[in-house]
Design an enzyme around this catalytic site. Structure first.
Site, PDB file in Angstrom:
ATOM      1  N   THR A  47     -11.897 -49.841 -13.399  1.00 26.12           N
ATOM      2  CA  THR A  47     -12.614 -51.088 -13.093  1.00 26.12           C
ATOM      3  C   THR A  47     -11.645 -52.219 -12.786  1.00 26.12           C
ATOM      4  O   THR A  47     -11.883 -53.026 -11.885  1.00 26.12           O
ATOM      5  CB  THR A  47     -13.548 -51.478 -14.256  1.00 26.12           C
ATOM      6  OG1 THR A  47     -14.489 -50.412 -14.457  1.00 26.12           O
ATOM      7  CG2 THR A  47     -14.303 -52.767 -13.962  1.00 26.12           C
ATOM      8  N   CYS A  48     -10.543 -52.262 -13.501  1.00 23.64           N
ATOM      9  CA  CYS A  48      -9.548 -53.317 -13.301  1.00 23.64           C
ATOM     10  C   CYS A  48      -8.947 -53.252 -11.901  1.00 23.64           C
ATOM     11  O   CYS A  48      -8.733 -54.273 -11.256  1.00 23.64           O
ATOM     12  CB  CYS A  48      -8.451 -53.209 -14.352  1.00 23.64           C
ATOM     13  SG  CYS A  48      -9.069 -53.204 -16.048  1.00 23.64           S
ATOM     14  N   SER A  49      -8.683 -52.031 -11.422  1.00 24.91           N
ATOM     15  CA  SER A  49      -8.043 -51.833 -10.123  1.00 24.91           C
ATOM     16  C   SER A  49      -9.017 -51.815  -8.959  1.00 24.91           C
ATOM     17  O   SER A  49      -8.644 -52.145  -7.835  1.00 24.91           O
ATOM     18  CB  SER A  49      -7.261 -50.515 -10.117  1.00 24.91           C
ATOM     19  OG  SER A  49      -6.162 -50.599 -10.985  1.00 24.91           O
TER      20      SER A  49
END
Length: 161
Positions: A47-49
């Site tokens: 999700t962060c990337s």
């Protein structure tokens, strides 16, 4: 205790890479400036990337045109943060900050125990907006969520400021 709107950002030292590993304290980062700081549980995580950092990259100039600096923080080392920023095409000026021991996440009261996933102590997914070290907006995601800390959501909240 979790930081609240109206509280001052605690003084903690973070790291980043420019000409080498460099320390930056939160006083220098926030004093006299308007800053959006968003935190992710881990660099290179899905999700962060795929969503969180890319949203801030896409909208970086929208923040800058409003006189707002943008910083990304994770409980990772500065080399990981630099590599992640390079892999994501982070524009110059979007700070990639390493909270290697989680001191800042802990000082904010926004530490996450991700030991069950083999990740140890991390920062919760959040975004805050501060003016001259004072928190004006604070959005902390529920576990597994990604909504209120997105670049788009923060821009919408800042629309009338």
């Amino acid at each position: 205790m979790t930081i609240q709107i109206g509280d001052r950002i605690p003084e903690v030292t973070l790291q980043r890479i420019r000409e080498g590993v460099e320390t930056i304290d939160t006083d220098a980062l926030f004093e006299g400036r308007n800053v959006v700081l968003f935190a992710v549980p881990g660099a290179f995580t899905p999700t962060c990337s795929e969503k969180h950092l890319p949203g801030f990259v896409q909208h970086f100039e929208d923040f800058r045109s409003r006189g707002i600096d943008v910083a990304c923080m994770a409980v990772n080392d500065p080399f990981v943060m630099q590599a992640w920023g390079e892999s994501q095409g982070v524009p110059e000026g979007l700070l990639m900050l390493a909270d290697g021991n989680g001191d800042f996440a802990r000082a904010l009261g926004l530490e996450l125990d991700a030991s069950g996933y083999g990740m140890g102590r991390r920062a919760k997914r959040f975004a805050l907006y501060a003016e001259d070290r004072v928190v004006k907006l604070l959005n902390v995601e529920a576990p597994g969520e990604f909504r209120v800390s997105s670049a788009e959501h923060i821009l919408e909240q800042l629309k009338d400021r």
